[in-house]
Write a protein that holds these residues in place. Structure first.
Motif, PDB file in Angstrom:
ATOM      1  N   THR A 162       0.853  -1.184   0.000  1.00  0.00           N
ATOM      2  CA  THR A 162       0.000   0.000   0.000  1.00  0.00           C
ATOM      3  C   THR A 162       0.892   1.238   0.000  1.00  0.00           C
ATOM      4  OG1 THR A 162      -0.117   0.021   2.418  1.00  0.00           O
ATOM      5  CG2 THR A 162      -1.821  -1.216   1.232  1.00  0.00           C
ATOM      6  N   VAL A 163       0.313   2.367  -0.370  1.00  0.00           N
ATOM      7  CA  VAL A 163       1.116   3.591  -0.497  1.00  0.00           C
ATOM      8  C   VAL A 163       1.755   4.004   0.827  1.00  0.00           C
ATOM      9  CG1 VAL A 163      -0.103   4.433  -2.513  1.00  0.00           C
ATOM     10  CG2 VAL A 163      -1.000   4.951  -0.241  1.00  0.00           C
ATOM     11  N   ASP A 164       1.200   3.531   1.948  1.00  0.00           N
ATOM     12  CA  ASP A 164       1.798   3.857   3.246  1.00  0.00           C
ATOM     13  C   ASP A 164       2.822   2.809   3.684  1.00  0.00           C
ATOM     14  OD1 ASP A 164       0.108   1.775   3.756  1.00  0.00           O
ATOM     15  OD2 ASP A 164      -1.076   2.790   5.305  1.00  0.00           O
ATOM     16  N   GLY A 165       3.115   1.855   2.807  1.00  0.00           N
ATOM     17  CA  GLY A 165       4.199   0.913   3.087  1.00  0.00           C
ATOM     18  C   GLY A 165       3.772  -0.417   3.671  1.00  0.00           C
ATOM     19  N   ASN A 166       2.469  -0.698   3.758  1.00  0.00           N
ATOM     20  CA  ASN A 166       1.994  -1.964   4.320  1.00  0.00           C
ATOM     21  C   ASN A 166       2.150  -3.082   3.284  1.00  0.00           C
ATOM     22  OD1 ASN A 166       0.747  -3.806   6.049  1.00  0.00           O
ATOM     23  ND2 ASN A 166      -1.289  -3.323   5.242  1.00  0.00           N
ATOM     24  N   LYS A 167       2.874  -4.145   3.643  1.00  0.00           N
ATOM     25  CA  LYS A 167       3.145  -5.240   2.717  1.00  0.00           C
ATOM     26  C   LYS A 167       1.970  -6.222   2.686  1.00  0.00           C
ATOM     27  CE  LYS A 167       7.462  -3.874   2.022  1.00  0.00           C
ATOM     28  NZ  LYS A 167       7.969  -3.401   0.723  1.00  0.00           N
ATOM     29  N   LEU A 168       1.611  -6.664   1.478  1.00  0.00           N
ATOM     30  CA  LEU A 168       0.509  -7.601   1.298  1.00  0.00           C
ATOM     31  C   LEU A 168       0.921  -8.683   0.316  1.00  0.00           C
ATOM     32  CD1 LEU A 168      -2.365  -4.998   0.757  1.00  0.00           C
ATOM     33  CD2 LEU A 168      -1.879  -6.218   2.879  1.00  0.00           C
ATOM     34  N   TYR A 169       0.467  -9.907   0.573  1.00  0.00           N
ATOM     35  CA  TYR A 169       0.685 -11.027  -0.352  1.00  0.00           C
ATOM     36  C   TYR A 169      -0.691 -11.593  -0.658  1.00  0.00           C
ATOM     37  CZ  TYR A 169       2.804 -15.259  -2.342  1.00  0.00           C
ATOM     38  OH  TYR A 169       3.191 -16.290  -3.192  1.00  0.00           O
ATOM     39  N   ILE A 170      -1.187 -11.368  -1.865  1.00  0.00           N
ATOM     40  CA  ILE A 170      -2.588 -11.640  -2.174  1.00  0.00           C
ATOM     41  C   ILE A 170      -2.699 -12.670  -3.286  1.00  0.00           C
ATOM     42  CG2 ILE A 170      -4.768 -10.619  -2.921  1.00  0.00           C
ATOM     43  CD1 ILE A 170      -3.828  -7.982  -1.747  1.00  0.00           C
ATOM     44  N   HIS A 171      -3.525 -13.698  -3.045  1.00  0.00           N
ATOM     45  CA  HIS A 171      -3.791 -14.719  -4.051  1.00  0.00           C
ATOM     46  C   HIS A 171      -4.886 -14.227  -4.985  1.00  0.00           C
ATOM     47  CE1 HIS A 171      -5.258 -18.609  -5.685  1.00  0.00           C
ATOM     48  NE2 HIS A 171      -3.994 -18.973  -5.542  1.00  0.00           N
ATOM     49  N   ARG A 172      -4.851 -14.673  -6.240  1.00  0.00           N
ATOM     50  CA  ARG A 172      -5.832 -14.222  -7.231  1.00  0.00           C
ATOM     51  C   ARG A 172      -7.267 -14.472  -6.786  1.00  0.00           C
ATOM     52  NH1 ARG A 172      -4.249 -19.206 -11.299  1.00  0.00           N
ATOM     53  NH2 ARG A 172      -5.421 -20.791 -10.161  1.00  0.00           N
ATOM     54  N   SER A 173      -7.493 -15.537  -6.010  1.00  0.00           N
ATOM     55  CA  SER A 173      -8.852 -15.894  -5.581  1.00  0.00           C
ATOM     56  C   SER A 173      -9.434 -14.878  -4.603  1.00  0.00           C
ATOM     57  CB  SER A 173      -8.856 -17.283  -4.939  1.00  0.00           C
ATOM     58  OG  SER A 173      -8.032 -17.305  -3.792  1.00  0.00           O
ATOM     59  N   GLN A 174      -8.604 -14.001  -4.031  1.00  0.00           N
ATOM     60  CA  GLN A 174      -9.064 -12.997  -3.079  1.00  0.00           C
ATOM     61  C   GLN A 174      -9.474 -11.692  -3.759  1.00  0.00           C
ATOM     62  OE1 GLN A 174      -5.209 -13.775  -0.673  1.00  0.00           O
ATOM     63  NE2 GLN A 174      -6.640 -12.973   0.826  1.00  0.00           N
ATOM     64  N   ILE A 175      -9.173 -11.574  -5.052  1.00  0.00           N
ATOM     65  CA  ILE A 175      -9.369 -10.311  -5.759  1.00  0.00           C
ATOM     66  C   ILE A 175     -10.721 -10.293  -6.467  1.00  0.00           C
ATOM     67  CG2 ILE A 175      -8.424  -8.738  -7.485  1.00  0.00           C
ATOM     68  CD1 ILE A 175      -5.698 -10.061  -7.024  1.00  0.00           C
ATOM     69  N   ALA A 176     -11.433  -9.167  -6.356  1.00  0.00           N
ATOM     70  CA  ALA A 176     -12.693  -8.974  -7.070  1.00  0.00           C
ATOM     71  C   ALA A 176     -12.481  -8.138  -8.328  1.00  0.00           C
ATOM     72  CB  ALA A 176     -13.726  -8.294  -6.177  1.00  0.00           C
ATOM     73  N   LYS A 177     -11.622  -7.121  -8.235  1.00  0.00           N
ATOM     74  CA  LYS A 177     -11.417  -6.239  -9.376  1.00  0.00           C
ATOM     75  C   LYS A 177     -10.070  -5.528  -9.262  1.00  0.00           C
ATOM     76  CE  LYS A 177     -14.974  -3.875 -10.763  1.00  0.00           C
ATOM     77  NZ  LYS A 177     -16.051  -2.836 -10.891  1.00  0.00           N
ATOM     78  N   MET A 178      -9.474  -5.266 -10.435  1.00  0.00           N
ATOM     79  CA  MET A 178      -8.265  -4.446 -10.518  1.00  0.00           C
ATOM     80  C   MET A 178      -8.546  -3.344 -11.530  1.00  0.00           C
ATOM     81  SD  MET A 178      -5.349  -7.469 -10.562  1.00  0.00           S
ATOM     82  CE  MET A 178      -3.985  -6.302 -10.669  1.00  0.00           C
ATOM     83  N   ILE A 179      -8.307  -2.095 -11.130  1.00  0.00           N
ATOM     84  CA  ILE A 179      -8.566  -0.948 -11.998  1.00  0.00           C
ATOM     85  C   ILE A 179      -7.235  -0.345 -12.417  1.00  0.00           C
ATOM     86  CG2 ILE A 179      -9.672   1.301 -12.214  1.00  0.00           C
ATOM     87  CD1 ILE A 179     -11.639  -0.959 -11.916  1.00  0.00           C
TER      88      ILE A 179
END
Length: 249
Positions: A162-179
């Motif tokens: 995230t822009v504030d520096g929070n690290k995330l590891y996300i699997h495709r199954s967790q995503i609803a949309k990418m803009i």
């Protein structure tokens, strides 16, 4: 009784008892016949066509296996399994991303031509900035990038920040949309130096956030989305800067 006659009588009794106790070869065969695996058979060729169960259109790129043979369907959804051998029956297995797995028993008495219908699964919609729309198989979609002299690296998950520096590891199954399209921004808290690519991400929980693709912090790497087109069966790779929107099922 004469001793010799007595011995002969005893011997006859023993032999008779043995014959009664030990089954004949015919009895043995009858006893094991229900467990027999069946008659071995050979098919010079098992041919067929694989169709989409909803559209009735041919499905290209399906891997089909039967007995000791494997083939892949062509643009017409057709396949040939040549010189197939089996005992009693074999299992025909058909698999491809975008469809539920299929299996059925093929018996020695079945015709040499078969028809198979596959049930489709949900697809991902990729809208490109040039107006092109791609429907791709969810199971095939991966995030990836080429590494010089090392080949292509891809994964079903991606490292985000995230822009504030929070690290995330996300699997495709967790995503609803990418803009998108991806914007080139200063890495800020996410990168130690240089720029990176940013998109807006909506999770299936409803949470929306601007995220940076951590792998793009190294300017040598440009992340793309790779997947198999559902109808054509072709694999495509679309860079983030060419993606207007990705809608996940």
């Amino acid at each position: 009784m004469n001793p010799t006659k007595l011995r002969r009588s005893l011997f006859a009794v023993v032999v008779a008892a043995f014959l009664i106790a030990v089954p004949s070869e015919a009895q043995k065969r009858r006893a094991i016949s229900p467990r027999s695996p069946g008659v071995q058979f050979t098919r010079e060729v098992i041919s067929g066509q694989i169709l989409d169960n909803v559209t009735s259109q041919p499905v290209v790129g399906v891997t089909i296996a039967g007995g000791n043979r494997v083939d892949i369907t062509d643009a017409q959804g057709r396949f040939d399994l040549k010189n197939v051998t089996g005992i009693g029956s074999i299992t025909l297995i058909a698999e491809r991303s975008g469809y539920q797995p299929y299996s059925s028993q093929y018996k020695a008495t079945d015709p040499p031509t078969v028809s198979i219908r596959l049930v489709p699964t949900k697809t991902v919609t990729i809208r490109k900035t040039d107006g092109t729309v791609l429907d791709v198989d969810m199971e095939s979609l991966k995030f990836g990038y080429p590494v010089p002299f090392s080949g292509y690296r891809d994964s079903e998950s991606e490292d985000f920040c995230t822009v504030d520096g929070n690290k995330l590891y996300i699997h495709r199954s967790q995503i609803a949309k990418m803009i998108g399209p991806a914007a080139i921004v200063a890495g800020g808290a996410c990168c130690t130096h240089g720029n990176a690519e940013k998109m807006t991400l909506t999770l299936k929980t409803g949470q929306t956030m601007d995220v940076i693709f951590t792998d793009t912090c190294d300017e040598r790497y440009k992340v793309d989305v790779g997947a198999r087109q559902h109808v054509s069966g072709q694999f495509v790779h679309v860079v983030l800067t060419d993606i207007a929107e990705i809608i996940f099922p």
